[in-house]
Design an enzyme around this catalytic site. Structure first.
Site, PDB file in Angstrom:
ATOM      1  N   ARG A 165     -12.770  -0.598  -6.253  1.00 35.77           N
ATOM      2  CA  ARG A 165     -12.044   0.010  -7.382  1.00 35.77           C
ATOM      3  C   ARG A 165     -13.019   0.297  -8.529  1.00 35.77           C
ATOM      4  NH1 ARG A 165      -7.400  -3.207  -5.380  1.00 35.77           N
ATOM      5  NH2 ARG A 165      -8.234  -5.095  -6.303  1.00 35.77           N
TER       6      ARG A 165
ATOM      7  N   ASP B 213       2.939   6.087  -2.134  1.00 36.18           N
ATOM      8  CA  ASP B 213       3.210   4.900  -1.311  1.00 36.18           C
ATOM      9  C   ASP B 213       4.648   5.015  -0.814  1.00 36.18           C
ATOM     10  OD1 ASP B 213       1.567   1.968  -1.185  1.00 36.18           O
ATOM     11  OD2 ASP B 213       3.694   1.866  -0.633  1.00 36.18           O
ATOM     12  N   SER B 214       4.949   4.274   0.262  1.00 36.05           N
ATOM     13  CA  SER B 214       6.322   4.297   0.771  1.00 36.05           C
ATOM     14  C   SER B 214       7.126   3.104   0.266  1.00 36.05           C
ATOM     15  CB  SER B 214       6.313   4.325   2.299  1.00 36.05           C
ATOM     16  OG  SER B 214       5.565   3.234   2.794  1.00 36.05           O
TER      17      SER B 214
ATOM     18  N   ASP C 112      -6.315   4.323   1.724  1.00 33.29           N
ATOM     19  CA  ASP C 112      -6.440   2.880   2.003  1.00 33.29           C
ATOM     20  C   ASP C 112      -5.204   2.409   2.762  1.00 33.29           C
ATOM     21  OD1 ASP C 112      -7.270   0.256   2.016  1.00 33.29           O
ATOM     22  OD2 ASP C 112      -6.635  -0.146  -0.048  1.00 33.29           O
TER      23      ASP C 112
ATOM     24  N   CYS D 134      -8.683  -1.368   7.374  1.00 29.49           N
ATOM     25  CA  CYS D 134      -8.707  -2.837   7.305  1.00 29.49           C
ATOM     26  C   CYS D 134      -8.306  -3.425   8.657  1.00 29.49           C
ATOM     27  CB  CYS D 134      -7.810  -3.346   6.182  1.00 29.49           C
ATOM     28  SG  CYS D 134      -6.089  -2.894   6.377  1.00 29.49           S
TER      29      CYS D 134
HETATM   30  N1  SAH Z   1      -5.134   0.408  -2.141  1.00 34.86           N
HETATM   31  C1  SAH Z   1      -4.213  -0.646  -2.454  1.00 34.86           C
HETATM   32  C2  SAH Z   1      -3.786  -1.436  -1.235  1.00 34.86           C
HETATM   33  C3  SAH Z   1      -3.122  -0.636  -0.132  1.00 34.86           C
HETATM   34  S1  SAH Z   1      -2.163  -1.596   0.959  1.00 34.86           S
HETATM   35  C4  SAH Z   1      -4.786  -1.523  -3.552  1.00 34.86           C
HETATM   36  O1  SAH Z   1      -5.948  -1.323  -3.946  1.00 34.86           O
HETATM   37  O2  SAH Z   1      -4.086  -2.412  -4.029  1.00 34.86           O
HETATM   38  C5  SAH Z   1      -1.350  -0.417   1.928  1.00 34.86           C
HETATM   39  C6  SAH Z   1      -0.137   0.235   1.289  1.00 34.86           C
HETATM   40  O3  SAH Z   1       0.320   1.252   2.181  1.00 34.86           O
HETATM   41  C7  SAH Z   1       1.071  -0.630   1.031  1.00 34.86           C
HETATM   42  O4  SAH Z   1       1.385  -0.575  -0.335  1.00 34.86           O
HETATM   43  C8  SAH Z   1       2.215  -0.013   1.860  1.00 34.86           C
HETATM   44  O5  SAH Z   1       3.465  -0.018   1.162  1.00 34.86           O
HETATM   45  C9  SAH Z   1       1.729   1.391   2.033  1.00 34.86           C
HETATM   46  N2  SAH Z   1       2.205   2.127   3.224  1.00 34.86           N
HETATM   47  C10 SAH Z   1       2.306   1.688   4.497  1.00 34.86           C
HETATM   48  N3  SAH Z   1       2.661   2.692   5.321  1.00 34.86           N
HETATM   49  C11 SAH Z   1       2.779   3.809   4.556  1.00 34.86           C
HETATM   50  C12 SAH Z   1       3.081   5.185   4.827  1.00 34.86           C
HETATM   51  N4  SAH Z   1       3.319   5.609   6.065  1.00 34.86           N
HETATM   52  N5  SAH Z   1       3.096   6.047   3.800  1.00 34.86           N
HETATM   53  C13 SAH Z   1       2.860   5.632   2.534  1.00 34.86           C
HETATM   54  N6  SAH Z   1       2.529   4.347   2.220  1.00 34.86           N
HETATM   55  C14 SAH Z   1       2.491   3.446   3.221  1.00 34.86           C
END
Ligand code: SAH
Length: 394
Positions: free
Chosen positions: A206, A247-248, A297, A337
């Site tokens: 970040r 995000d979802s 991510d 990850c």
């Molecule tokens: N980059 C973030 C962490 C990401 S974790 C940080 O720095 O804090 C992964 C995220 O993906 C979660 O919040 C989850 O809700 C979201 N997610 C999972 N599947 C998804 C999809 N198909 N579309 C959008 N978001 C999704």
């Protein structure tokens, strides 16, 4: 003390200080769930003191390779003190950090994160479960914290035959916490958030993203899988004019929105989309949108190597779309990850996405988890987060 005898030739990984023994390597002997056992080679030599997991394929997790060591409350206090003092030397730019990273800290099956004065622990193996009270006491005495919340609700506990448990182990009170990462105020809820509440492993990435956004003058930023908007705050801090967070999860987006205000940024610079990222990227392409910086991510697409092929397709797809959406000169930070997708394979997948997209890009940095999530020489499986920073030619 119960003894476990390994099959001939199966002592090799313990001799290399790898802490796991799989069920198929055990010749005879057993124990209760989480019980400390003496592990011996087929000819009776001492190999390790280990925790027995009656149900898991990972049947033994070594606590110590030193025959003279006793596995007792003092052992856990020593290991926890060593892990905490290592973090103190790392000059971490936050009061949110991982204190115990399982196997890498000599404590298989135990994760502990510190958020300001609140500790959050995950007990993920029969062995760590068995020593929970002693571990909890040691955590408080070593850190001086008075509150410890348990988030043992990860799916991997099922493999150990353990039920999900959450709640205060020590101390009590509200579960909302604020940390200060770099210069940013970030909030989380240790009861409701993902994992222990927050993705501490992306802290350094970040900060680098904020720096790159500033350096490259990125104006239009897209943060995909934003969770609570850590990378969005970074982009705003780096001077981006417009940051879209996707995000979802509605609660995650709500918190991301609150983080914009909490850090003093004008709400007009931030947009939010509750959407599936893949569909969102396609819609943006169709609409002819372009971005100067994009973060991808996603959640773990491949928990193990067995899921790698399907995961590879999913990674390739989103990376192809993101590369197409990059404006000339744009920056893509792309992560995986998944333990089941190694750094080399991930690189290949993204390279394939570039070919399909018809977009070339320079790899300006390889990214990984922050140093409070270490891997050790002896346990390469601990490596999970990998990322690439790609810069499209202007
Ligand atoms: N980059 C973030 C962490 C990401 S974790 C940080 O720095 O804090 C992964 C995220 O993906 C979660 O919040 C989850 O809700 C979201 N997610 C999972 N599947 C998804 C999809 N198909 N579309 C959008 N978001 C999704």
């Amino acid at each position: 003390m119960k003894s476990i005898r390994l099959r001939e030739g199966k002592e090799r990984s313990l001799l290399k200080k790898h802490p796991w023994v799989f069920a198929g390597s055990v010749d005879r002997g057993g124990g209760d769930s989480g019980e400390t056992v003496r592990v011996e080679s087929s000819d009776g030599r001492f190999l390790a003191w280990a925790a027995y997991s009656a149900r898991s394929q990972i049947r033994l997790r070594a606590w110590s390779f030193d025959e003279a060591e006793r596995i007792d409350a003092g052992f856990f206090e020593r290991r926890i003190a060593a892990a905490v003092s290592m973090r103190a030397r790392l000059a971490i730019q936050s009061d949110g950090m991982r204190l115990i990273h399982g196997e890498a800290d000599g404590l298989p099956g135990l994760i502990v994160d510190r958020y300001a004065d609140t500790l959050v622990a995950q007990f993920l193996s029969a062995g760590s479960e068995r020593w929970k009270p002693q571990i909890a006491d040691a955590l408080l005495s070593v850190t001086g914290c008075t509150r410890l919340y348990e988030r043992s609700d990860s799916g991997v506990r099922k493999l150990e035959g353990l039920a999900a448990v959450t709640g205060w182990l020590r101390g009590e009170g509200g579960t909302a916490v604020t940390i200060c990462e770099h210069d940013w105020q970030l909030t989380l809820d240790v009861h409701e958030g993902h994992k222990t509440g927050f993705y501490l492993d992306q802290r350094d990435n970040r900060a680098r993203f904020a720096q790159w956004v500033k350096q490259f003058g990125a104006q239009r930023v897209l943060n995909c899988y934003c969770y609570t908007g850590g990378f969005s705050v970074a982009a705003l801090a780096g001077g981006a004019a417009q940051v879209t967070s996707v995000d979802s999860s509605a609660p995650a987006l709500e918190r991301a929105r609150a983080h914009v205000a909490l850090n003093g940024f004008d709400a007009s610079r931030a947009m939010f989309a509750d959407a599936d990222v893949n569909a969102y990227l396609r819609a943006q392409l169709e609409a002819g949108q372009r971005f100067d910086a994009i973060v991808l991510d996603p959640p773990k697409f491949a928990p193990t190597a067995a899921h790698a092929e399907r995961a590879a397709r999913a990674y390739k797809d989103i990376n192809r779309l993101a590369l197409k959406l990059l404006a000339p000169g744009g920056l893509l930070l792309t992560f995986s990850c998944s333990g089941g997708v190694g750094a080399e394979l991930f690189h290949k997948i993204v390279a394939g996405a570039g070919i399909d997209a018809g977009v070339d890009a320079a790899l300006i940095a390889r990214l990984e988890a922050a140093c409070d999530h270490p891997t050790t020489l002896w346990f390469p499986e601990g490596e999970y987060l990998k990322g690439l920073a790609l810069l499209r030619p202007s």
